[in-house]
Design a protein around this motif. Structure first.
Motif, PDB file in Angstrom:
ATOM      1  N   PRO A 159       0.933  -1.338  -0.017  1.00  0.00           N
ATOM      2  CA  PRO A 159      -0.126   0.172   0.074  1.00  0.00           C
ATOM      3  C   PRO A 159       0.830   1.426  -0.090  1.00  0.00           C
ATOM      4  O   PRO A 159       0.222   2.146  -0.498  1.00  0.00           O
ATOM      5  CB  PRO A 159      -0.691  -0.242   1.233  1.00  0.00           C
ATOM      6  CG  PRO A 159      -0.221  -1.094   2.169  1.00  0.00           C
ATOM      7  CD  PRO A 159       0.587  -2.064   1.171  1.00  0.00           C
ATOM      8  N   LEU A 160       2.040   1.202   0.544  1.00  0.00           N
ATOM      9  CA  LEU A 160       2.878   2.596   0.632  1.00  0.00           C
ATOM     10  C   LEU A 160       3.982   2.483  -0.439  1.00  0.00           C
ATOM     11  O   LEU A 160       4.975   3.154  -0.548  1.00  0.00           O
ATOM     12  CB  LEU A 160       3.327   2.652   1.876  1.00  0.00           C
ATOM     13  CG  LEU A 160       2.497   2.730   2.933  1.00  0.00           C
ATOM     14  CD1 LEU A 160       3.188   2.789   4.494  1.00  0.00           C
ATOM     15  CD2 LEU A 160       1.689   3.912   2.802  1.00  0.00           C
ATOM     16  N   HIS A 161       3.880   1.470  -1.374  1.00  0.00           N
ATOM     17  CA  HIS A 161       4.798   1.640  -2.730  1.00  0.00           C
ATOM     18  C   HIS A 161       4.782   2.680  -3.484  1.00  0.00           C
ATOM     19  O   HIS A 161       3.629   3.022  -3.665  1.00  0.00           O
ATOM     20  CB  HIS A 161       4.764   0.244  -3.397  1.00  0.00           C
ATOM     21  CG  HIS A 161       5.941  -0.020  -4.127  1.00  0.00           C
ATOM     22  ND1 HIS A 161       6.294   0.582  -5.383  1.00  0.00           N
ATOM     23  CD2 HIS A 161       7.213  -0.777  -3.892  1.00  0.00           C
ATOM     24  CE1 HIS A 161       7.302   0.139  -5.867  1.00  0.00           C
ATOM     25  NE2 HIS A 161       7.810  -0.772  -4.976  1.00  0.00           N
ATOM     26  N   PRO A 162       5.690   3.354  -3.860  1.00  0.00           N
ATOM     27  CA  PRO A 162       5.544   4.329  -5.069  1.00  0.00           C
ATOM     28  C   PRO A 162       4.767   4.143  -6.045  1.00  0.00           C
ATOM     29  O   PRO A 162       4.083   5.208  -6.614  1.00  0.00           O
ATOM     30  CB  PRO A 162       7.045   4.833  -5.228  1.00  0.00           C
ATOM     31  CG  PRO A 162       7.791   4.169  -3.914  1.00  0.00           C
ATOM     32  CD  PRO A 162       7.301   3.141  -3.486  1.00  0.00           C
ATOM     33  N   LYS A 163       4.673   2.804  -6.510  1.00  0.00           N
ATOM     34  CA  LYS A 163       4.181   2.458  -7.537  1.00  0.00           C
ATOM     35  C   LYS A 163       2.617   2.242  -7.347  1.00  0.00           C
ATOM     36  O   LYS A 163       1.772   2.119  -8.349  1.00  0.00           O
ATOM     37  CB  LYS A 163       4.514   1.287  -8.426  1.00  0.00           C
ATOM     38  CG  LYS A 163       6.118   1.766  -8.973  1.00  0.00           C
ATOM     39  CD  LYS A 163       6.001   2.441 -10.041  1.00  0.00           C
ATOM     40  CE  LYS A 163       7.302   2.864 -10.926  1.00  0.00           C
ATOM     41  NZ  LYS A 163       7.203   3.848 -11.999  1.00  0.00           N
ATOM     42  N   GLN A 167      -6.804   5.977  -0.614  1.00  0.00           N
ATOM     43  CA  GLN A 167      -5.655   5.119  -0.341  1.00  0.00           C
ATOM     44  C   GLN A 167      -4.173   6.066  -0.858  1.00  0.00           C
ATOM     45  O   GLN A 167      -3.367   5.927   0.050  1.00  0.00           O
ATOM     46  CB  GLN A 167      -5.364   3.756  -1.133  1.00  0.00           C
ATOM     47  CG  GLN A 167      -6.240   2.656  -0.577  1.00  0.00           C
ATOM     48  CD  GLN A 167      -6.032   1.399  -1.221  1.00  0.00           C
ATOM     49  OE1 GLN A 167      -6.682   0.997  -2.187  1.00  0.00           O
ATOM     50  NE2 GLN A 167      -5.040   0.563  -0.695  1.00  0.00           N
ATOM     51  N   PHE A 168      -4.600   6.724  -1.806  1.00  0.00           N
ATOM     52  CA  PHE A 168      -3.350   7.458  -2.173  1.00  0.00           C
ATOM     53  C   PHE A 168      -3.678   9.097  -2.289  1.00  0.00           C
ATOM     54  O   PHE A 168      -2.749   9.768  -2.775  1.00  0.00           O
ATOM     55  CB  PHE A 168      -3.018   7.078  -3.552  1.00  0.00           C
ATOM     56  CG  PHE A 168      -2.891   5.389  -3.661  1.00  0.00           C
ATOM     57  CD1 PHE A 168      -1.718   4.922  -3.007  1.00  0.00           C
ATOM     58  CD2 PHE A 168      -3.703   4.589  -4.201  1.00  0.00           C
ATOM     59  CE1 PHE A 168      -1.514   3.684  -2.777  1.00  0.00           C
ATOM     60  CE2 PHE A 168      -3.530   3.337  -4.027  1.00  0.00           C
ATOM     61  CZ  PHE A 168      -2.418   2.898  -3.519  1.00  0.00           C
ATOM     62  N   GLU A 189      -1.996   8.112   4.198  1.00  0.00           N
ATOM     63  CA  GLU A 189      -0.766   7.989   4.634  1.00  0.00           C
ATOM     64  C   GLU A 189       0.144   7.926   3.687  1.00  0.00           C
ATOM     65  O   GLU A 189       1.344   8.471   3.870  1.00  0.00           O
ATOM     66  CB  GLU A 189      -0.667   6.512   5.554  1.00  0.00           C
ATOM     67  CG  GLU A 189       0.655   6.276   6.229  1.00  0.00           C
ATOM     68  CD  GLU A 189       0.908   4.933   6.901  1.00  0.00           C
ATOM     69  OE1 GLU A 189       1.726   4.564   7.275  1.00  0.00           O
ATOM     70  OE2 GLU A 189      -0.358   4.141   6.793  1.00  0.00           O
ATOM     71  N   TYR A 190      -0.224   7.283   2.570  1.00  0.00           N
ATOM     72  CA  TYR A 190       0.722   7.246   1.358  1.00  0.00           C
ATOM     73  C   TYR A 190       1.121   8.587   0.871  1.00  0.00           C
ATOM     74  O   TYR A 190       2.415   8.917   0.651  1.00  0.00           O
ATOM     75  CB  TYR A 190      -0.146   6.659   0.241  1.00  0.00           C
ATOM     76  CG  TYR A 190       0.696   6.333  -1.215  1.00  0.00           C
ATOM     77  CD1 TYR A 190       1.499   5.465  -1.276  1.00  0.00           C
ATOM     78  CD2 TYR A 190       0.744   7.401  -2.164  1.00  0.00           C
ATOM     79  CE1 TYR A 190       2.022   5.092  -2.420  1.00  0.00           C
ATOM     80  CE2 TYR A 190       1.324   7.345  -3.210  1.00  0.00           C
ATOM     81  CZ  TYR A 190       2.001   6.200  -3.380  1.00  0.00           C
ATOM     82  OH  TYR A 190       2.793   6.101  -4.610  1.00  0.00           O
TER      83      TYR A 190
END
Length: 946
Positions: free
Chosen positions: A326-330, A361-362, A367-368
């Motif tokens: 979930p926090l991956h840049p992609k 999410q983003f 948080e992202y």
């Protein structure tokens, strides 16, 4: 020049074959061509030909040399010549193919090159092996043989040679190449099990061989062909990692590496595709651990699904990565791909949830987003904005259709994300306004107010700032309307907030057409809260607004200002404001009268202020100005009185007189006229206008209900007339006093005495006599009320009443016949004697001595008149003498009586009574008896005379 034993050549066999299957309506099949490796490895063996010591020679000469050496009796020479001739053929055959590939004709090539072939090379290698078996380089020659056979298209023979080589030369240096070639051969023959075994042998020889990566690649494909997808992945992933590690090699190899990476990734995708798709991918990385290229695996798999038009599977693949990372840049971009996939796949019902998921999410509240760097945020921002616009618009439109509070709030929440995206007003303001509107439509008025406040009063250029400010007022109005009427505190709070924001609205948007009306409303509401000063300020702001305003609004504002200043007791300002109202505002007669009254009172209050400050002259001027400005006001009489009183205080008697007389002339019946005559009387006296003062006192007396006061005033009135020298008026005043006030008796007697005096001055003897008789009569009937003063007045009046008798007595002359004149004189004497005799009863020494002396004079006068009476005519001297004696006999007793009376009167000197009349008695006696009484000086010295 020596070249590498194997050169990697890449033949790309990528194509865009159409997918076969059911498309979106079912799971399509992947064409067989898509299930093959796209990278093939073809190796060419470089043949080493020893350099001749002689100058350069052509290939034909070399071949001729090798052919001659093959005839040598020495076996090793023959073997070497034969082998080198085979190698030369391999090389020339390769060059021939290259030249022909470039477009050259066979005839244009050298003879040696034209005659060379892989078949001839194979023949020579086979001859070497047959003629010279089990030599040290046997494995190498056999490998070259297998290679020549393969290049000659005799793959089966080549494979036999490779198999034999692998069996017979397990320690050969070429074994790794042999095994790889075997694998390649079996793979081409689709004998994937044997191919896999051969590739496995290559892998077992270590990672440092140049065939390790190739073996991993082809072993993976072999397992894939054997449906061992997990086994295939065990080869593809290590290969992918090794290729990525070496991706930065020189440019010649880099391109090949990139293509190999690409196809390896494709192979991995196909493997997961054949397994459980994204589920298998997630499971794989969960077991094997995360990698930095993990997202590429998901992406490739999704791309594969998309190629098959399996849109939902593609979306699930993207989503699987998002869920796992979930926090991956992609991750954000994968979620965007989910949205894109649903759009392209024609799944509108799934698009909106996907966009919401992306934003949650983003988006800016995730948080992202918090942990993302600036570059990532900048890249994502356009996508966030686009999706926010669509999601927020959707819910806003839905709310407007359904009138759904929840949808309005959802829309508002989405709009709020825009505020996190930028600090630039031009970017944020439109969405901020929509968010506030959504709160308003959801009836969340407090939240709407908070946002509209920012829009209206913190933004600088946004076109809808004014509307936002106005919406705040509407929101507070709505809050007020929905509040329980019993909750007065809350309602008042909302009203006050409405007022405050109205004032703010007008301050920020003075040119708005709404400002004037709003300010007026605020001004009137402020009055309900008794915030008069603020109400005035609001009305003044209304009047100061630029542009043309409705007259009814400005009129009302002017009225509020005037009334407010008046209520605040700011009378100077109030007067000015009231004057403006009277001049500029259209008023009904009743209203005009009211404002005139207020203006008058404002001036009056200013005068009072000066008065309290002891600035009397200014106070007087203000009172007088009131009379001039508002002559018909109800307070004018009071102003006139106040001015007059102050003029009296300042001892400006003439001005005070004018003021008081003016008031009396205009307002004699006014309640304030009470005491007016007292003031007038006082002023008249100060100006010595005694008659005017007397008139004033008469009016006072006529109105007083206190008889004692009325009596005192009446007496004072009479006195004032006396001061004025107005005898007739004084007579009337004293007579009025006597008529109305018999008591106290002494004062009544004094009034009669004053009348006697006044009539006496006027020469009205009859009235003098009348009032003297009144005095005597009053005394005689008063009894115990009499005092020394009344007795004196009565004695004086009685004496004065007797005096005319005395004079009349003296006027009667004794004429012949005496028998007629003497009785008349005697009768008058008797009357006088009685009158003078009664005076003694008053026991007032002054008049007792006077009356006693007058009695003596009566007798003496009679005696003298008898002696001096006319003689009868015709008498002789003797007769006259005897007549004289006879007269004297008649007169002598009378004279003696006179002497007796004079003596009696003068005898009072012994009683310390020596007044004018006692003195006169002494004088009379000195003339009658000089020897005895001619000592006047001595007598006077006894009593202090000179």
């Amino acid at each position: 020049m020596k070249r590498c034993l194997f050169v990697l050549a890449v033949l790309l066999l990528l194509n865009a074959c159409a997918l076969i299957g059911l498309g979106r309506q079912g799971i399509g099949k992947i064409p067989l061509s898509e299930l093959e490796p796209t990278v093939e490895f073809v190796e060419e063996k470089e043949v080493e030909v020893p350099q001749s010591d002689i100058g350069s020679v052509d290939a034909d000469q070399v071949i001729s040399s090798y052919l001659r050496l093959m005839e040598s009796p020495h076996g090793e020479v023959r073997r070497q010549a034969m082998r080198r001739l085979a190698d030369l053929n391999m090389r020339l055959a390769e060059e021939k193919n290259a030249e022909l590939a470039e477009g050259k004709t066979l005839e244009s090539l050298p003879k040696a090159m034209r005659d060379s072939s892989y078949a001839r090379a194979a023949e020579l290698y086979q001859q070497v092996i047959s003629d010279f078996p089990k030599q040290a380089d046997d494995a190498t020659i056999r490998y070259q043989l297998a290679r020549a056979l393969a290049l000659d298209g005799r793959s089966d023979e080549s494979l036999v040679e490779l198999d034999n080589l692998a069996d017979q030369h397990e320690q050969a240096d070429e074994l790794v190449e042999v095994q790889f070639r075997r694998g390649e051969a079996y793979f081409l023959r689709r004998e994937y099990r044997e191919a896999a075994d051969a590739y496995k042998n290559v892998l077992s020889m270590g990672k440092d061989t140049e065939f390790y990566d190739k073996a991993l690649y082809k072993n993976g494909w072999s397992r894939f062909k054997l449906f061992d997808y997990e086994g295939a992945l065990e080869n593809f992933f290590p290969l992918l990692e090794r290729l990525k590690e070496g991706a930065d090699v020189n440019e010649d190899v880099k391109m090949v590496t990139q293509e190999l990476i690409k196809d390896t990734s494709r192979a991995i995708s196909l493997s997961f595709y054949q397994l459980e798709g994204p589920t298998s991918v997630s499971r794989y990385f969960a077991e094997k651990g995360r990698t930095e290229y993990e997202h590429e695996i998901y992406d490739d798999l999704a791309a594969l699904y998309l190629k098959q038009e399996r849109f939902q599977d593609a979306a699930k693949t993207y989503d699987a990565f998002v869920q796992q990372n979930p926090l991956h840049p992609k991750a954000a971009f994968f979620q965007l791909n989910v949205i894109k996939t649903y759009v392209e796949g024609g799944f509108p019902s799934l698009v909106l949830p996907a966009k919401e998921s992306f934003l949650k999410q983003f988006g800016v509240k995730s948080e992202y987003w918090t942990q993302a760097d600036d570059n990532l945020k900048a890249t994502l921002k356009p996508n966030v904005i686009t999706n926010l616009e669509e999601v927020s618009s959707h819910y806003h439109a839905k709310a407007q259709r359904e009138k759904s509070k929840s949808s309005y709030l959802v829309a508002a929440d989405w709009y709020s994300h825009f505020l996190e995206l930028s600090q630039d007003e031009k970017d944020v303001a439109p969405y901020h306004f929509l968010m506030a509107e959504a709160f308003y439509d959801a009836k969340e008025y407090q939240r709407a107010i908070k946002e509209f406040d920012i829009i209206a009063y913190q933004y600088q250029t946004y076109a809808k700032r004014e509307q936002a400010a106005y919406n705040i007022l509407l929101a507070y109005q709505a809050l007020e309307q929905q509040t329980d009427p019993k909750n007065v505190a809350a309602i008042n709070q909302y009203k006050e907030q409405t007022i405050n924001y109205t004032l703010l609205y007008a301050e920020y948007f003075p040119e708005s057409q709404r400002s004037a009306e709003l300010l007026l409303r605020a001004s009137e509401q402020l009055l309900t809260f008794n915030r008069v000063d603020e109400s005035i300020q609001a009305s003044e702001k209304l009047l100061a607004l630029p542009g043309v305003k409705k007259k009814e609004l400005t009129d009302r504002a002017k009225v509020i200002i005037a009334n407010g200043l008046f209520d605040q007791k700011k009378y100077k300002e109030a007067e000015q404001a009231l004057s403006r109202v009277l001049v500029e505002v259209t008023l009904k007669p009743k209203d005009r009268q009211e404002f005139q009254e207020r203006r008058a009172e404002s001036i009056f209050k200013q005068a009072e202020a000066f008065q309290e400050a002891k600035q009397i002259d200014l106070a007087i001027a203000e009172y007088q100005r009131l009379i001039s400005v508002e002559p018909n006001s109800s307070i004018r009489p009071k102003a006139e009185i106040e001015a007059a009183v102050l003029l009296m205080q300042q001892e400006k008697w003439q001005e005070a007189k004018n003021a008081l007389e003016g008031f009396r002339g205009r307002f004699s019946q006014h309640p304030l006229a009470e005491g007016l005559d007292e003031r007038l009387a006082f002023v008249y006296e100060k100006l010595s206008l005694w008659s005017d003062a007397a008139s004033a006192y008469q009016r006072i007396a006529s109105k007083t209900k206190d008889p004692n006061k009325a009596r005192e005033i009446q007496w004072y009135v009479a006195d004032l007339y006396l001061k004025a020298g107005n005898s007739s008026a004084a007579i009337v005043a004293f007579k009025t006093y006597y008529d109305k006030h018999k008591e106290p008796f002494v004062q009544s007697m004094e009034a009669q005495a004053k009348l006697v005096e006044l009539y006496q001055k006027a020469g009205n003897d009859s009235q003098v006599t009348f009032w003297r008789n009144k005095i005597v009569s009053s005394y005689r009937t008063a009894g115990a009320k009499n005092t020394d003063r009344t007795r004196y007045l009565a004695a004086q009046s009685a004496f004065e009443l007797a005096e005319p008798m005395y004079e009349q007595f003296k006027q009667i002359k004794l004429t012949l016949p005496l028998n007629k004149s003497l009785p008349r004189k005697r009768a008058m004497m008797d009357k006088a004697l009685k009158a003078y005799g009664d005076i003694g009863k008053f026991k007032v020494a002054e008049f007792t001595t006077a009356s006693t002396h007058r009695v003596g004079e009566l007798y003496l006068n009679l005696a003298k008149d008898i002696i001096n009476s006319e003689r009868p005519p015709g008498m002789s001297e003797l007769e006259l003498e005897e007549y004289q004696y006879l007269i004297e006999d008649q007169a002598f007793p009378i004279e003696e009586k006179a002497i007796e009376i004079f003596s009696s009167n003068s005898g009072r000197a012994a009683q310390s009574i020596y007044d004018e009349w006692v003195k006169k008695s002494f004088e009379a006696l000195s003339g009658l008896q000089p020897a005895r009484y001619n000592k006047q000086e001595l007598i006077e010295s006894w009593f202090g005379g000179s």
